[in-house]
Design an enzyme around this catalytic site. Structure first.
Site, PDB file in Angstrom:
ATOM      1  N   HIS A  46       0.814  -1.218   0.000  1.00  0.00           N
ATOM      2  CA  HIS A  46       0.000   0.000   0.000  1.00  0.00           C
ATOM      3  C   HIS A  46       0.850   1.272   0.000  1.00  0.00           C
ATOM      4  O   HIS A  46       0.349   2.349  -0.281  1.00  0.00           O
ATOM      5  CB  HIS A  46      -0.979  -0.004   1.180  1.00  0.00           C
ATOM      6  CG  HIS A  46      -0.376   0.281   2.518  1.00  0.00           C
ATOM      7  ND1 HIS A  46      -0.113  -0.695   3.447  1.00  0.00           N
ATOM      8  CD2 HIS A  46      -0.001   1.451   3.114  1.00  0.00           C
ATOM      9  CE1 HIS A  46       0.381  -0.154   4.542  1.00  0.00           C
ATOM     10  NE2 HIS A  46       0.470   1.153   4.361  1.00  0.00           N
ATOM     11  N   ASP A  81       0.040  -7.533   1.202  1.00  0.00           N
ATOM     12  CA  ASP A  81       0.502  -6.172   1.445  1.00  0.00           C
ATOM     13  C   ASP A  81       2.024  -6.104   1.519  1.00  0.00           C
ATOM     14  O   ASP A  81       2.606  -5.499   2.432  1.00  0.00           O
ATOM     15  CB  ASP A  81      -0.114  -5.610   2.729  1.00  0.00           C
ATOM     16  CG  ASP A  81       0.014  -4.082   2.800  1.00  0.00           C
ATOM     17  OD1 ASP A  81       0.306  -3.469   1.757  1.00  0.00           O
ATOM     18  OD2 ASP A  81      -0.178  -3.528   3.900  1.00  0.00           O
ATOM     19  N   SER A 141       4.729   2.789   7.801  1.00  0.00           N
ATOM     20  CA  SER A 141       4.413   1.610   6.997  1.00  0.00           C
ATOM     21  C   SER A 141       5.610   1.138   6.184  1.00  0.00           C
ATOM     22  O   SER A 141       6.294   1.936   5.533  1.00  0.00           O
ATOM     23  CB  SER A 141       3.268   1.921   6.032  1.00  0.00           C
ATOM     24  OG  SER A 141       2.040   1.820   6.680  1.00  0.00           O
TER      25      SER A 141
END
Length: 352
Positions: free
Chosen positions: A193, A224, A306
């Site tokens: 993402h 992911d 992230s």
């Protein structure tokens, strides 16, 4: 019995025999004076000397017996000396109360040293996209309640639009996140993402003045995960991190996160492993995305973290920081290293 103990025993036997002999002799002298009525002054003096001698001999014998009993642990069954909790002999200056131990908190490694060794391998990832684009899952109102605000699936930070010339096309800065080198020849691991929808990916590496343009080799929306590649300058090797085993981690073990939250590059946060095998569900523009087997930690994770590494006390990567519950405090999630290692080669070759 050693020589010293034997000599003490012989001495004790001799003292006891002497005492008994002396006591018998003086008892013979005492008896006439007890049964004859009047005693002479000489008899009285002799009796007093006899009593004093008997007392002194008895004291010596009893003292000898006491010393031998203590020397040979007669009354303790000749057992070994009692050890205190810290291993010292009982009665020593370091003696602790029986059954009590002290607890200390130690991470086992120098956290500053781990950061110094690991941080050069952690990179900042910036993505650029065309200005006119449809709303992504990161702007979906249904997505915000779980992560809150502008946090993406696990915290990709949304950037203010910045226009950048790309040949004849104009691209704008769409977001930023974190990644890390897992191989020294330029392979980078991050979240899918973080680079989703990007037309161009820039990677900032410590020690280099200009960012690198990265190629996305392979990615998986379901897991992911994504692998990027940058080309080194002059064949120079990049610092890299080793993938460890998340299966070996236990609840309560120390963990360290390094990332770029809200643009604060190379930020270290620390906590513990709170839980394992956590499933979470996220609603995005493609429907509901189900995560499985996540690690839960209370190490602070924010937008921009992230794709960054979650490290153990040995500086090994045991997870990739990917999600955070913005409505809570200290509830973050990471994809475990065991999941990553199973698909890493397929991501590198885009065969997943």
């Amino acid at each position: 019995m050693n020589d010293d103990n034997k000599r003490q025993a012989d001495k004790s036997t001799y003292l006891r025999a002497t005492y008994e002999k002396e006591l018998g002799m003086h008892m013979d002298l005492i008896k006439p004076s007890m049964g004859g009525g009047k005693r002479s002054k000489r008899a009285g003096a002799s009796s007093a000397r006899t009593m004093l001698a008997s007392f002194l001999i008895g004291a010596v014998v009893i003292g000898g017996f006491s010393y031998m009993a203590d020397k040979n642990n007669v009354f303790s069954g000749n057992s070994a000396a009692v050890q205190s909790a810290n291993g010292g002999a009982a009665g020593s200056p370091t003696r602790q109360d029986a059954g009590l131990t002290t607890a200390s908190l130690a991470t086992g490694e120098d956290i500053a040293g781990i950061y110094a060794a690991a941080s050069p391998a952690v990179v900042k990832i910036e993505t650029y996209a065309e200005p006119a684009r449809s709303a992504s899952m990161f702007e979906d109102p249904a997505f915000r309640p779980f992560f809150g605000g502008d946090a993406g699936r696990g915290g990709r930070q949304q950037e203010q639009p910045q226009i950048e010339e790309q040949g004849s096309a104009e691209l704008e800065l769409a977001g930023s996140g974190t990644g890390f080198f897992f191989e020294s020849d330029g392979y980078i691991l991050t979240n899918e993402h973080v680079i989703s929808g990007a037309k161009e990916v820039k990677v900032t590496v410590q020690g280099y003045d200009e960012p690198f343009t990265a190629t996305v080799l392979g990615s998986s929306y379901e897991l992911d995960l994504a692998v990027l590649k940058v080309e080194s300058q002059g064949g120079k090797a990049f610092p890299s991190l080793k993938l460890g085993s998340s299966d070996d981690m236990q609840i309560g073990d120390w963990v360290i996160a390094i990332g770029n939250p809200y643009g604060f590059d190379q930020t270290l946060t620390m906590g513990v492993l709170s839980a394992k095998e956590r499933p979470i569900t996220i609603a995005d523009e493609q429907g509901e995305h189900q995560y499985e087997h996540l690690l839960q930690t209370d190490a602070s994770i924010n937008p921009g973290n992230s794709g960054g590494p979650l490290l153990n006390e040995s500086g090994e990567v045991i997870g990739i920081n990917t999600a955070v519950n913005a409505e809570a405090q200290g509830i973050g999630f990471a994809i475990p290293a065991t999941t990553i290692t199973k698909v890493l080669e397929q991501l590198k070759t885009n065969t997943l």
